[in-house]
Design a protein around this motif. Structure first.
Motif, short mmCIF file in Angstrom:
data_model
loop_
_atom_site.label_atom_id
_atom_site.label_comp_id
_atom_site.label_asym_id
_atom_site.label_seq_id
_atom_site.Cartn_x
_atom_site.Cartn_y
_atom_site.Cartn_z
N GLY A 157 0.84 -1.19 0.00
CA GLY A 157 0.00 0.00 0.00
C GLY A 157 0.87 1.24 0.00
O GLY A 157 2.09 1.16 0.20
N THR A 214 4.00 3.37 -3.38
CA THR A 214 3.64 2.05 -2.87
C THR A 214 4.83 1.40 -2.17
O THR A 214 5.94 1.38 -2.70
N SER A 231 -6.99 5.28 4.00
CA SER A 231 -5.79 5.62 3.24
C SER A 231 -4.51 5.31 4.01
O SER A 231 -3.45 5.12 3.42
N ASP A 265 -3.24 -1.66 1.32
CA ASP A 265 -4.31 -2.03 0.39
C ASP A 265 -4.67 -3.50 0.54
O ASP A 265 -5.84 -3.88 0.46
#
Length: 283
Positions: free
Chosen positions: A44, A51, A268, A272
């Protein structure tokens, strides 16, 4: 922070001293030791715009010198694809300071530290922060009441802060765990309030970490659990963590077990996606 660290340390010392007579009476036959080794992956941008792929290999040792008492030590080895994130109390977040910060990583313009202030092209690895937890069950589960265990937590700054593997500060925490079985269903809640040190690079904040889930005993060997875990903001720049996990725990033998999970971030500041597997053996 120093007072809180002393308080937590005294709690550990007090627990150990009060149990010395019990150790002498119980003997090694009543001692249960569990050793686990796992691999966890997460990916993420954590709000940084770059990332980060990370792999953590935690070695955990659980020791139950008494039926109600638990000590847990975790020694992780960490890898991350760049230096734009760091972690505290096992929670990853973006590095830097918020607007107005003047840390060593500040950009001098009064805005948030950009990811470009850190190495985005080179991976880093090394030992992570070693943590120690002690908990004592004050209430055993019965027909109407859950099991309740207060706990104390200390994370030692053993990771390399220049690489972004840690903040270089102690984290101490006070919390409790609560769980109960309802036939084949299992529900639990776990919360800890964590106190962080002060850093020139980060505007660290004390934060609440929490986890709760509902599991179902599919067979005598297999337990499935759907859980949520999260934390409030760890710094003025980062946003809080919130993710959901599906976890499976399978008992291979009377002494050996395997666990695995899949995770999805909901904010956020969360990864992810995440996944992990671990094995444990009881001595």
């Amino acid at each position: 922070m120093k007072r809180m660290t002393r308080f937590i340390s005294l709690c550990f010392i007090g627990i150990a001293c009060s149990l010395l007579p019990s150790f002498a009476v119980a003997g090694s036959g009543d001692t249960v030791l569990s050793v686990g080794l796992g691999v966890e992956y997460a990916t993420g941008d954590y709000g940084a715009g770059v990332t980060t792929d990370s792999v953590t290999v935690p070695l955990t040792i659980d020791w139950y010198p008494l039926q109600r008492l638990e000590f847990k030590v975790e020694v992780p080895f960490m890898y991350q694809s760049n230096s734009t994130t760091t972690s505290a109390a096992g929670i990853r977040f973006r590095r830097g300071k918020a607007a107005g910060g003047h840390g060593t990583a500040g950009n001098g313009s009064g805005g948030p530290s950009p990811a470009s202030d850190y190495d985005t092209s080179r991976s880093v690895s090394g030992p992570g922060n070693v943590s120690l937890k002690a908990g004592y069950i004050v209430l055993e589960e019965d027909k109407n009441l859950p099991r309740i265990m207060p706990k104390v937590y200390v994370e030692f700054p053993t990771a390399d802060k220049d690489k972004g593997l840690g903040t270089g500060e102690f984290v101490t925490g006070l919390g409790h765990e609560m769980d109960k079985w309802f036939g084949g269903w299992h529900a639990y809640l776990d919360g800890t309030y964590n106190f962080q040190g002060r850093s020139d690079e980060y505007q660290l904040k004390d934060f609440l970490s929490y986890e709760g889930g509902i599991g179902y005993q599919v067979t005598d060997r297999l337990l499935t659990t759907l859980l949520m875990q999260g934390a409030t903001d760890l710094t003025d720049l980062s946003s809080g963590l919130l993710e959901t996990r599906l976890k499976l725990a399978y008992r291979l033998t009377g002494r050996a077990g395997i666990q695995g999970f899949l995770a999805a971030g909901l904010t956020s500041g969360s990864p992810d996606f995440g996944a992990g597997v671990s094995m444990s053996y009881d001595f």
